[in-house]
Design a protein around this motif. Structure first.
Motif, short mmCIF file in Angstrom:
data_model
loop_
_atom_site.label_atom_id
_atom_site.label_comp_id
_atom_site.label_asym_id
_atom_site.label_seq_id
_atom_site.Cartn_x
_atom_site.Cartn_y
_atom_site.Cartn_z
N SER A 55 3.62 49.12 85.25
CA SER A 55 2.17 49.30 85.07
C SER A 55 1.74 50.73 85.39
N TYR A 56 2.44 51.37 86.33
CA TYR A 56 2.13 52.77 86.64
C TYR A 56 2.44 53.66 85.43
N HIS A 57 3.63 53.48 84.87
CA HIS A 57 4.02 54.30 83.73
C HIS A 57 3.16 53.99 82.50
N ALA A 58 2.72 52.73 82.38
CA ALA A 58 1.83 52.39 81.28
C ALA A 58 0.48 53.06 81.44
N LEU A 59 -0.02 53.10 82.69
CA LEU A 59 -1.30 53.78 82.95
C LEU A 59 -1.19 55.26 82.65
N ARG A 60 -0.12 55.90 83.10
CA ARG A 60 0.05 57.33 82.87
C ARG A 60 0.19 57.64 81.38
N GLY A 61 0.77 56.74 80.63
CA GLY A 61 0.95 56.97 79.21
C GLY A 61 -0.17 56.47 78.33
N PHE A 62 -1.21 55.86 78.93
CA PHE A 62 -2.33 55.33 78.16
C PHE A 62 -3.08 56.46 77.47
N SER A 63 -3.27 56.35 76.17
CA SER A 63 -3.88 57.43 75.39
C SER A 63 -5.39 57.30 75.32
N VAL A 64 -6.05 58.44 75.44
CA VAL A 64 -7.51 58.52 75.36
C VAL A 64 -7.86 59.75 74.53
N GLY A 65 -8.83 59.63 73.65
CA GLY A 65 -9.25 60.79 72.87
C GLY A 65 -9.15 60.54 71.38
N THR A 66 -9.24 61.61 70.61
CA THR A 66 -9.23 61.50 69.16
C THR A 66 -8.60 62.72 68.53
N ASP A 67 -8.07 62.55 67.34
CA ASP A 67 -7.53 63.67 66.58
C ASP A 67 -8.45 64.06 65.43
N ALA A 68 -9.70 63.65 65.56
CA ALA A 68 -10.66 63.97 64.51
C ALA A 68 -10.85 65.48 64.39
N LEU A 69 -11.29 65.92 63.22
CA LEU A 69 -11.54 67.33 62.92
C LEU A 69 -10.28 68.17 63.00
N GLY A 70 -9.12 67.52 62.96
CA GLY A 70 -7.88 68.27 62.99
C GLY A 70 -7.47 68.74 64.37
N LEU A 71 -8.19 68.31 65.41
CA LEU A 71 -7.87 68.71 66.78
C LEU A 71 -6.97 67.66 67.42
N HIS A 72 -5.98 68.11 68.16
CA HIS A 72 -5.00 67.20 68.77
C HIS A 72 -5.45 66.84 70.19
N LEU A 73 -6.43 65.95 70.26
CA LEU A 73 -7.01 65.58 71.55
C LEU A 73 -6.81 64.11 71.87
N ASN A 74 -5.90 63.45 71.17
CA ASN A 74 -5.53 62.07 71.52
C ASN A 74 -4.37 62.16 72.51
N LEU A 75 -4.69 62.27 73.79
CA LEU A 75 -3.69 62.57 74.82
C LEU A 75 -3.56 61.42 75.81
N SER A 76 -2.42 61.35 76.45
CA SER A 76 -2.23 60.36 77.52
C SER A 76 -3.02 60.79 78.74
N LEU A 77 -3.25 59.85 79.65
CA LEU A 77 -3.98 60.19 80.88
C LEU A 77 -3.22 61.26 81.68
N GLY A 78 -1.88 61.17 81.67
CA GLY A 78 -1.09 62.18 82.35
C GLY A 78 -1.28 63.55 81.75
N ALA A 79 -1.36 63.62 80.41
CA ALA A 79 -1.56 64.90 79.73
C ALA A 79 -2.96 65.44 79.99
N TRP A 80 -3.96 64.55 79.99
CA TRP A 80 -5.33 64.99 80.30
C TRP A 80 -5.41 65.57 81.71
N ALA A 81 -4.67 64.96 82.64
CA ALA A 81 -4.67 65.48 84.02
C ALA A 81 -4.03 66.86 84.08
N ALA A 82 -2.90 67.04 83.37
CA ALA A 82 -2.17 68.31 83.41
C ALA A 82 -2.90 69.41 82.64
N ASP A 83 -3.44 69.07 81.47
CA ASP A 83 -4.07 70.08 80.63
C ASP A 83 -5.54 70.28 80.96
#
Length: 437
Positions: A55-83
């Motif tokens: 469940s921890y790894h699933a939470l960290r890998g849960f994706s949030v965001g969108t790739d609309a307008l050609g932007l790559h913003l559909n990121l995992s929670l871990g990626a949002w924290a790092a970036d």
């Protein structure tokens, strides 16, 4: 002037009272952030090694965001924290670094040379030790050379505050400055060495909202509805460019003006720092630590296997041995080269103890590890174990040394607080100011 009459240069001398007070206030706030960071990391480790680790790894890998307008913003929670969240942390780093070199004691090149040289040495030596240990055993492993080069400000300062409450202010200022410069070097390394492909249109586009943000703060237009969208646009375009998005945080911090006056209400840099630092230390960094520190060890057998891996050993050796030698050795060599002398109030063992604290890598080391190696690989787990073990060892050894020295400085601490003329400035700082004039 003859050689006999020439005044002797001294290093680690007492700075101004205004700067010492400011550094003390920063250390106090970072201590709270360091405690939250530790709690978050421990929670992640416990969860990742519990029966509910999936469940921890699933939470960290849960994706949030969108790739609309050609932007790559559909990121995992871990990626949002790092970036994303670490961009807030590096914004504070940018503010602090600019403040130090524009209005702090380190605007004097002679005073700045020591911590800058120490930070550079604390980067080169750990990287060299890491590469020496892995000995090209795995070509992919060489990509992690920068992992042991970083210092975690919040964690290191928290340890210092607990174990060395009476350490002279000059050394505390030295540690904070080395850590800030270290972070600038780390973000430079990330931008230069961990950027695979640059989208030049996005990088050029990021310069537009950054320039508008700079223009606004220079003209003191500080409405949140104006600055936040510009900062967000800078971050999004920097992220889209392929350069790590945390670089945007540093650049935005550099854009904020710094005044040399004592009225903090008139200094945007101080106002922004007081506003954003609690968010960074109390939320951004602990959340990143929570998503970054969780590694499933696999019991005692898994731990012993990971701890003997060349990558893990290289990171631990770089943090514990490389950082201490790099920071202390650079300070010692610069002092010898300039024929300077250590301040009479200090001993070189104090400097060595503080240098060992530089081996607490954690936040930025984990970030570089995520950039150096693909998620889900064995190398990712080895990096986390190496960073955690190396940071704990560095903190423990530093604690033994500085705790013993702290007993000595507790006896002399009373002298530094005497204010005979009751003007709010301890007498020793007035004497130091007169000597400097």
């Amino acid at each position: 002037m003859s050689a006999l009459m020439r005044p002797v240069k001294r290093v680690f001398t007492r700075g101004s009272w205004a700067e010492t007070s400011r550094i003390t206030d920063i250390l106090r706030r970072e201590t709270i952030g360091g405690a939250l960071l530790l709690v978050a990391a421990l929670a992640a480790l416990v969860w990742a090694n519990s029966p509910w680790s999936d469940s921890y790894h699933a939470l960290r890998g849960f994706s949030v965001g969108t790739d609309a307008l050609g932007l790559h913003l559909n990121l995992s929670l871990g990626a949002w924290a790092a970036d994303g969240l670490l961009a807030v942390f590096f914004f504070v780093v940018g503010l602090e670094l600019k403040r130090e070199f524009v209005a702090g004691d380190l605007r004097d090149p002679a005073r700045a040379a020591l911590p800058v040289a120490a930070a550079v040495g604390g980067m080169i030596v750990p990287a060299g030790i890491y590469l020496l240990v892995i000995n090209a055993a795995d070509a992919d492993a060489t990509n992690g050379w920068a992992i042991p080069t970083a210092t975690d400000i919040a964690f290191a300062v928290a340890v210092l505050a607990v174990i060395a409450t009476h350490l002279p202010a000059a050394l505390r200022t030295f540690l904070l400055t080395v850590a800030v410069v270290d972070d600038l070097l780390a973000i430079t390394v990330i931008a230069v060495f961990y950027t695979d492909q640059i989208q030049w249109w996005a990088l050029a586009g990021a310069a537009v909202p950054l320039a508008l943000f700079t223009l606004c703060v220079q003209r003191r237009l500080t409405h949140w509805w104006l600055l936040l969208p510009l900062a967000a646009a800078t971050w999004v375009l920097m992220h889209e460019s392929g350069v790590h998005a945390t670089v945007a945080g540093v650049l935005l911090g550099f854009a904020v003006p710094v005044l040399r006056g004592t009225d903090e209400r008139q200094c945007l840099s101080d106002r922004f720092e007081h506003l954003v630092r609690p968010i960074s230390a109390g939320f951004a960094v602990p959340v990143f630590a929570f998503f970054a520190a969780g590694v499933t060890v696999g019991g005692f057998a898994g731990f012993t296997s990971a701890i003997s891996d060349p990558v893990t050993v290289g990171i631990i050796a770089g943090l514990v041995i490389g950082k201490g030698i790099g920071i202390f050795g650079s300070a010692r060599l610069l002092t010898a080269f300039t024929r300077a002398r250590l301040d009479d109030d200090l001993a070189w063992i104090d400097v060595f103890g503080v240098a060992l604290l530089g081996g607490i890598g954690f936040t930025v080391s984990l970030l570089i590890g995520e950039l150096a190696f693909d998620a889900g690989t064995d190398l990712e787990g080895q990096v986390k174990i190496g960073v955690l073990v190396g940071s704990v060892l560095a903190a423990t050894i530093a604690a033994v040394i500085l705790r013993a020295r702290n007993r000595h400085y507790r006896r002399v601490r009373a002298v530094e607080t005497v204010d005979a003329d009751d003007d709010g400035v301890p007498d020793v700082y007035e004497e130091s100011s007169r000597r400097l004039r």
